[in-house]
Scaffold this motif. Structure first.
Motif, short mmCIF file in Angstrom:
data_model
loop_
_atom_site.label_atom_id
_atom_site.label_comp_id
_atom_site.label_asym_id
_atom_site.label_seq_id
_atom_site.Cartn_x
_atom_site.Cartn_y
_atom_site.Cartn_z
N THR A 29 14.62 -31.24 15.81
CA THR A 29 13.45 -31.75 16.51
C THR A 29 13.36 -31.01 17.85
O THR A 29 14.21 -30.17 18.17
N ASN A 30 12.36 -31.32 18.64
CA ASN A 30 12.12 -30.53 19.85
C ASN A 30 12.00 -31.43 21.08
O ASN A 30 10.97 -31.49 21.73
N MET A 31 13.08 -32.14 21.39
CA MET A 31 13.10 -33.02 22.55
C MET A 31 13.87 -32.37 23.68
O MET A 31 14.77 -31.55 23.45
N LEU A 72 23.50 -32.91 27.20
CA LEU A 72 23.08 -33.24 25.84
C LEU A 72 22.41 -32.05 25.17
O LEU A 72 22.59 -31.82 23.97
N MET A 73 21.64 -31.29 25.92
CA MET A 73 21.04 -30.08 25.36
C MET A 73 22.13 -29.12 24.91
O MET A 73 22.04 -28.50 23.85
N ALA A 74 23.17 -29.02 25.71
CA ALA A 74 24.29 -28.13 25.36
C ALA A 74 25.01 -28.63 24.12
O ALA A 74 25.53 -27.82 23.32
N LEU A 75 25.05 -29.94 23.92
CA LEU A 75 25.72 -30.51 22.76
C LEU A 75 25.08 -30.00 21.47
O LEU A 75 25.79 -29.68 20.50
N ASP A 76 23.75 -29.92 21.43
CA ASP A 76 23.08 -29.39 20.24
C ASP A 76 23.61 -28.01 19.89
O ASP A 76 23.91 -27.70 18.72
N GLY A 77 23.73 -27.15 20.90
CA GLY A 77 24.21 -25.80 20.66
C GLY A 77 25.65 -25.76 20.19
O GLY A 77 26.01 -25.00 19.29
#
Length: 269
Positions: free
Chosen positions: A112-114, A120-125
């Protein structure tokens, strides 16, 4: 009334990457991965559990702290019908997977694009980097633990908890419930001074358009697993409803498990 959140209904009507609460119970089989696993690796177990990240260390044995920025909501994997869903990251991640012998392969993970806080953004990566593409080795798999080893030598250990489908022995029925902002006193044979959520069912067609009129509010005497009500907030929930086999004499014949919150609004007193 001030609206604080509204999610698109067509998205809510799709099959969800649900994240119900982990509860112990008797396991049943779920769809296996697309290829048979090697001796000692029971691939069917993947689909019967929610897998929450318990420990993660790199090749030198050092803890990978970046994977644990959400201490109250560990990264969780769910395997269903040849697809894997990753939850409790910033964005929902998902893609295909195959299991051949002890080699678990995941394709590119859709997201998704939140926007979230930087950690938390770094967690996705960090999660995508370790799961998608290439092959992970399934070092061990049983009803309570899944241990994966990445190509770079990271060791990821996940704790397993039975899914609702496993606990209740079926797929359940998807229904939408509107929960009013305030609970009300209700009569309950086993509880003095009981209060009940006020709910009513909402019906949508395949395009997410509401059908018919919403009925009157009714007392909800049970519990919706995974849902914590916040007084003053009215929610529309997508839930799974399961038939409870052989319920106790004083127990409910149906169980409700939260799938997702479709929309919320703050209601002034």
């Amino acid at each position: 009334m001030k609206r604080i959140l509204l999610l698109a209904l067509p998205f809510a009507l799709m099959t969800a990457c649900s994240n119900p609460p982990a509860t112990t119970g008797e396991a049943t089989t779920a769809p296996a991965a697309s290829a048979p696993a090697a001796a000692g690796i029971d691939g069917a177990l993947l689909g019967t559990r929610h897998w929450t990240l318990e420990t993660a260390t790199d090749a030198s044995g050092k803890r990978i702290d970046g994977l644990f920025v959400r201490t109250d909501k560990p990264v969780t994997l769910d395997f269903t019908d040849g697809r894997v869903a990753v939850s409790n990251t910033c964005n929902g991640l998902g893609g295909s997977y195959t299991l051949e012998g002890d080699a678990l392969s995941m394709g590119s993970l859709m997201s998704t694009n939140m926007a979230c806080e930087p950690e938390l953004m770094a967690l996705d990566g960090l999660v995508s980097e370790r799961l998608q593409g290439g092959k992970l080795t399934v070092r061990s798999l049983d009803a309570s633990k899944l241990t994966l080893v990445t190509a770079s030598g990271d060791v990821l250990v996940f704790a397993g908890a039975p899914t609702a489908e496993t606990r209740y022995g079926g797929q359940g029925e998807t229904v939408f419930l509107e929960v009013d902002a305030q609970s009300k006193p209700c009569s309950h044979p086993l509880m003095k001074d009981a209060t009940c959520l006020q709910v009513r069912e909402v019906k949508y067609d395949d395009q997410g358009l509401e059908q018919g009129q919403r009925g009157a509010w009714e007392n909800f005497y049970g519990n919706i697993e995974g849902y914590t009500h916040q007084p003053g907030v009215r929610n529309v929930l997508r839930v799974k409803r399961y038939e409870v086999k052989n319920p106790p004499a004083d127990g409910a014949s149906q169980a409700y498990v939260l799938d997702m919150v479709v929309g919320s609004e703050q209601v002034k007193p």
